[in-house]
Design a protein around this motif. Sequence first.
Motif, short mmCIF file in Angstrom:
data_model
loop_
_atom_site.label_atom_id
_atom_site.label_comp_id
_atom_site.label_asym_id
_atom_site.label_seq_id
_atom_site.Cartn_x
_atom_site.Cartn_y
_atom_site.Cartn_z
N LEU A 90 13.53 42.99 52.99
CA LEU A 90 13.38 41.79 53.80
C LEU A 90 11.96 41.71 54.37
N GLY A 91 11.44 42.84 54.82
CA GLY A 91 10.07 42.85 55.33
C GLY A 91 9.05 42.50 54.27
N HIS A 92 9.15 43.14 53.11
CA HIS A 92 8.25 42.82 52.01
C HIS A 92 8.39 41.35 51.60
N TYR A 93 9.62 40.87 51.61
CA TYR A 93 9.89 39.49 51.20
C TYR A 93 9.19 38.50 52.15
N LEU A 94 9.23 38.78 53.44
CA LEU A 94 8.52 37.94 54.40
C LEU A 94 7.02 37.91 54.11
N THR A 95 6.45 39.07 53.81
CA THR A 95 5.03 39.13 53.48
C THR A 95 4.72 38.34 52.21
N ALA A 96 5.54 38.54 51.18
CA ALA A 96 5.30 37.85 49.91
C ALA A 96 5.42 36.35 50.07
N LEU A 97 6.44 35.87 50.79
CA LEU A 97 6.57 34.44 51.05
C LEU A 97 5.35 33.91 51.80
N SER A 98 4.92 34.67 52.79
CA SER A 98 3.77 34.24 53.60
C SER A 98 2.50 34.17 52.77
N GLN A 99 2.29 35.18 51.93
CA GLN A 99 1.10 35.18 51.07
C GLN A 99 1.15 34.04 50.05
N GLN A 100 2.32 33.80 49.49
CA GLN A 100 2.46 32.73 48.51
C GLN A 100 2.20 31.38 49.17
N TYR A 101 2.71 31.21 50.37
CA TYR A 101 2.47 29.96 51.09
C TYR A 101 1.00 29.81 51.45
N ALA A 102 0.38 30.89 51.93
CA ALA A 102 -1.05 30.83 52.29
C ALA A 102 -1.91 30.53 51.07
N SER A 103 -1.49 31.01 49.90
CA SER A 103 -2.27 30.80 48.68
C SER A 103 -2.12 29.39 48.12
N THR A 104 -0.92 28.83 48.23
CA THR A 104 -0.63 27.57 47.54
C THR A 104 -0.23 26.42 48.46
N HIS A 105 0.19 26.73 49.67
CA HIS A 105 0.74 25.73 50.60
C HIS A 105 1.93 24.98 50.01
N ASP A 106 2.66 25.66 49.15
CA ASP A 106 3.89 25.11 48.58
C ASP A 106 4.96 25.11 49.68
N PRO A 107 5.47 23.95 50.04
CA PRO A 107 6.41 23.89 51.18
C PRO A 107 7.72 24.64 50.95
N ARG A 108 8.07 24.93 49.71
CA ARG A 108 9.30 25.67 49.44
C ARG A 108 9.26 27.05 50.09
N PHE A 109 8.09 27.68 50.09
CA PHE A 109 7.97 29.02 50.66
C PHE A 109 7.96 28.97 52.19
N LYS A 110 7.37 27.93 52.73
CA LYS A 110 7.38 27.75 54.18
C LYS A 110 8.80 27.50 54.69
N LYS A 111 9.55 26.67 53.96
CA LYS A 111 10.93 26.39 54.35
C LYS A 111 11.78 27.65 54.32
N ARG A 112 11.63 28.46 53.27
CA ARG A 112 12.38 29.71 53.17
C ARG A 112 11.99 30.66 54.30
N LEU A 113 10.71 30.73 54.57
CA LEU A 113 10.20 31.61 55.62
C LEU A 113 10.75 31.20 56.99
N ASP A 114 10.68 29.93 57.30
CA ASP A 114 11.14 29.47 58.60
C ASP A 114 12.64 29.72 58.78
N TYR A 115 13.40 29.58 57.71
CA TYR A 115 14.84 29.84 57.81
C TYR A 115 15.10 31.30 58.16
#
Length: 637
Positions: A90-115
């Motif tokens: 779960l911790g690694h997953y949060l980091t990966a989602l955050s990095q993917q969002y920071a790299s691409t600003h794809d809202p799908r990763f932000k939505k998953r992260l916020d949930y």
Amino acid sequence: MQMLRFILLGSLAMASLAVEAATPTVKTFGLGDVELLDSPFKQAMERNAEYLLSLDADRLLHNTRKYAGLKPKGELYGGWESQGIAGHTLGHYLTALSQQYASTHDPRFKKRLDYIIGEMAEAQRAYGDGYIGALPELELKTMRGFKQGNVEVKDAFTFKDGAWVPWYTQHKVLAGLRDAWTLGESAQAKDVTLKLANWVDDITAGLTPEQQQTMLQVEHGGMREVLFDIYGLTKDERYLKTAQRFEHRAILDPLLAGRDELPGKHANTQIPKVIGAARGYEVANQSEGRPIAENFWKTVVHNHSWAIGGNSDGEFFFSPNSASEHLSAATAETCNTYNMLRLTERLFGWQPQVEYADFEERALYNHILASQEPKQGMFTYFMSLKPGHFKTYSTPHDSFWCCVGSGMENHSKYGAAIYFHAADALYVNLFIPSVLHWKERGLELQQTTLYPNDNRTSLTVKQAPTAPLSLRVRVPAWASGNATLTLNGKAVAVEAKPGSYATVQREWKKGDVIEVAIPTSVRTEPLHGSNDRFAFVYGPVVLAGDLGPAPAGPTVPYAKEQQANLKAESIEVPALAGNPQQLAASLRRVAGDTLAFKLTTSQPRKEVTLRPFHEIDYDRYTVYWKTTPAKQATAGE
């Protein structure tokens, strides 16, 4: 300014904690400043992104809710997520989602992260004391017992009561929350992060220095690093004090003295401790952190690393001169290289040297890129270097090894180390197709290349900077001659010897094109302590002998357990005869755009194709070849 004073004989004497940060010489860019263009790296990042989205957040949150007394919303995943280390993913997953969002600003990763952060905040309220995570009852009880001074250790991975590396797991959670806060732009994550950090302080504040050092005998991940990060973000001395409780002197003191006491020690337990020391130097100006980090890096890279950039056998360091005895199926744990690259990027920031960038390139191509399976985006744990063996990959839902977690992160941040900058200089370290957006200087630079299949790269100014700027292009130390540069088609008279930065300083204009060509040839690298084993290397890539398809079976190529194929038989590897350098010179490159060479073996006499190690996914292979003198081989035929 009052500096921290250290007593290096055992424990740390805490002084007033008003400290300043040590300013790096150069800095990397934000993930969103570097856009990857089509290449194997972008393809790996896209595969990884698909895997991240395929995972069910509620399943990863199962234990987080269950142990907080809340009803889980999804079934528990298998593998390590169903064991005592549950929650690390779960911790690694949060980091990966955050990095993917920071790299691409794809809202799908932000939505998953916020949930996920919302769910963790609810569970944190249910726990009531600031803790949040997914630790089973035994592990959490052990940690809460630290507040009463109950610290008893069984071995390097468990406490006396059987609790398995609880700090290691909590580090992943705390680091993931930090990244959700800083990269994922989650205000709620900041609140959850600080409450968890306060809990860490609360349960460790009463420990004596001796109890702290006892506690640190058990693997504890990067707790010191992440707490230094939180101190750097908040400037709250509470977190600086807490970070200091995770300073493991038994490991750091020999490194500070320049001694190599690594053989016999669990490799990936130690690397995060060194990164923690490096962060102490960076955010709190703790001067000893720099020599500790530099000594460790030199020791590991020069004396304990395989040709692919990875290290260890069976997860442990060993005596360098015994490397030939350690060519097993359990070499090069992928997490180790993940952490070594994080350390390398920090060292480059302090002192921008080609040696650091050369290692970054080697490890990135030959271990990190090579660790991803191209069909489902799965991950290796060990990168087998046993001659005639093959790679083993995780399953999507029933593995969740440590290297699955760090793997999620690896493939979501390929833009992190391509470019670095000082105030008036841009460093081009990696030759990966990309576009750099340097907003502060008004520069947009596009890099186009087929490297390493082709030895050239092209840098085009798409938007000119507002003032003169030095462009510094790495000329790798492995280059077989001086690099050549042209500006808008005309030769540039610039020093460009191997192991240096070729520098062009000018007032740049839109449309300027710098072309760089790096002389590249096949060379050989001997195995540590061995007179008859070596690897073929072309530019930055290790060339492995393709020995045909790996055997089909229930654990090939995917396995639930990382040990599944460690005892699988390898096939006999053909022998070579003659001088390694002469053998390298005799290789014949295959015609076409692919990077491949033909090698003729001696016993038996046959033709083998050498290909970049990162392109061999499902075949048997060998990286290290055994050679005998030509006369001896002839006499034995």
